[in-house]
Scaffold this active site. Structure first.
Site, PDB file in Angstrom:
ATOM      1  N   LYS A 143       0.898  -1.499   0.262  1.00 59.84           N
ATOM      2  CA  LYS A 143      -0.033  -0.196  -0.236  1.00 59.84           C
ATOM      3  C   LYS A 143       1.238   1.104  -0.318  1.00 59.84           C
ATOM      4  CE  LYS A 143      -4.826  -2.240   2.517  1.00 59.84           C
ATOM      5  NZ  LYS A 143      -5.116  -1.906   3.634  1.00 59.84           N
ATOM      6  N   ASP A 197     -10.074   2.942   2.820  1.00 59.75           N
ATOM      7  CA  ASP A 197     -10.186   2.546   4.181  1.00 59.75           C
ATOM      8  C   ASP A 197     -10.995   2.992   5.464  1.00 59.75           C
ATOM      9  OD1 ASP A 197      -9.301  -0.074   3.096  1.00 59.75           O
ATOM     10  OD2 ASP A 197      -7.017   0.419   4.396  1.00 59.75           O
TER      11      ASP A 197
END
Ligand code: ATR
Length: 271
Positions: free
Chosen positions: A65, A102
């Site tokens: 990420k 997220d």
């Protein structure tokens, strides 16, 4: 055929193909969502090859990420705030746009599960200072919480979060803050299958406080069980995973998918 997927290393246990596969079938979209297990030394080449593979984008998971954040051509404000990218969208000109869903997933899960909970002006205690905590803190600040108390076993890591409206608390003192908070969020791995339990007494927690865990394996963590037993509202971690997937699906396949109990039950068979 519209093609997307998830890239990670390892990635076999990702639930994302089940989620997106379910939505593709339900919405009768001619699309594919596959697993891409890519060794770290090949990750940059893999991303660069997305346009020539004819892919509309990918989800990015552990351990890529932060690297994805560095490699994409443009970033959404959420990705910028979190410092990590979990969703890449291939633009019409072939450039890669990095997004992070997220924080949205975390907030939307609470919103849908406990519609009466208002974030504005609230006080939250966040346990943990990893990538998940970053998304949670970003989401909560965007929603207008008054203060976040943040605590982590390794204090130096927590201190990187210090900013306006974020106060760092010693890990040993987290129990003493419970009387003042409206929301408790566990972002650590404690309580996850195969990990030590989260050792926290909820004795001083207000009965009005909402308790959430981003762990979803098991779905009902000891923290959530203990909170329920004393009458607190709780929100489990599976919904965060589902709602974070909504935004990527929508961007790639052009339709708004639904998070339903049936989908949750299908996923629970694999949890
Ligand atoms: P993620 O990106 O999913 O948040 P991570 O970056 O590995 O994962 O973070 C894991 C979190 O769980 C961290 O807050 C970690 O605390 P440290 O920064 O001190 O490592 C926390 N954690 C893991 N094992 C722990 C343990 N045994 N006791 C307390 N906290 C723990």
């Amino acid at each position: 055929m519209i093609k997307a997927g998830v890239v990670g290393y390892p990635v076999k246990h990702s639930l994302s193909p089940k989620i997106h596969g379910y939505w593709l079938a339900q919405l009768a979209i001619e699309g594919a969502y596959d697993l891409y297990e890519i060794a770290p030394e090949n990750f940059a080449d893999f991303l660069a090859s997305l346009p020539e593979k004819g892919m509309v984008g990918v989800n990015v998971t552990v351990p890529f990420k932060e690297q994805a954040f560095q490699l994409v051509d443009s970033l959404s404000s959420e990705a910028e705030a979190i410092g990590a990218v979990n969703t890449i969208i291939v633009q019409e000109d072939g450039t890669l746009h990095g997004h992070n869903t997220d924080a949205f997933g975390f907030i939307e899960n609470i919103r849908q599960s406990v519609p009466s909970f208002a974030f504005k002006g609230k006080k939250a205690l966040v346990l943990g200072a990893g990538g998940a905590a970053k998304a949670v803190v970003t989401g909560l600040l965007n929603e207008g919480v008054e203060e976040i108390l943040l605590t982590n076993r390794t204090k130096a890591r927590a201190e990187l979060f210090q900013k306006d409206r974020v106060t760092i608390v010693d890990w040993q003192e987290k129990g003493q803050t419970l009387a003042q908070i409206d929301l408790l969020v566990n972002t650590t791995v404690l309580g996850m299958q195969g990990q030590p339990p989260l050792d926290i007494s909820l004795e001083n927690l207000s009965s009005q406080a909402l308790v959430t865990d981003i762990v979803y394996k098991p779905l009902e963590t000891e923290l959530l069980v203990a909170a329920k037993q004393r009458g607190n509202s709780t929100v489990d971690g599976l919904g965060m995973l589902l709602y974070q997937a909504v935004a990527g699906f929508n961007a790639w396949f052009g339709k708004q998918p639904q998070v339903t109990d049936i989908l949750k039950e299908i996923l629970l068979k694999d949890v």
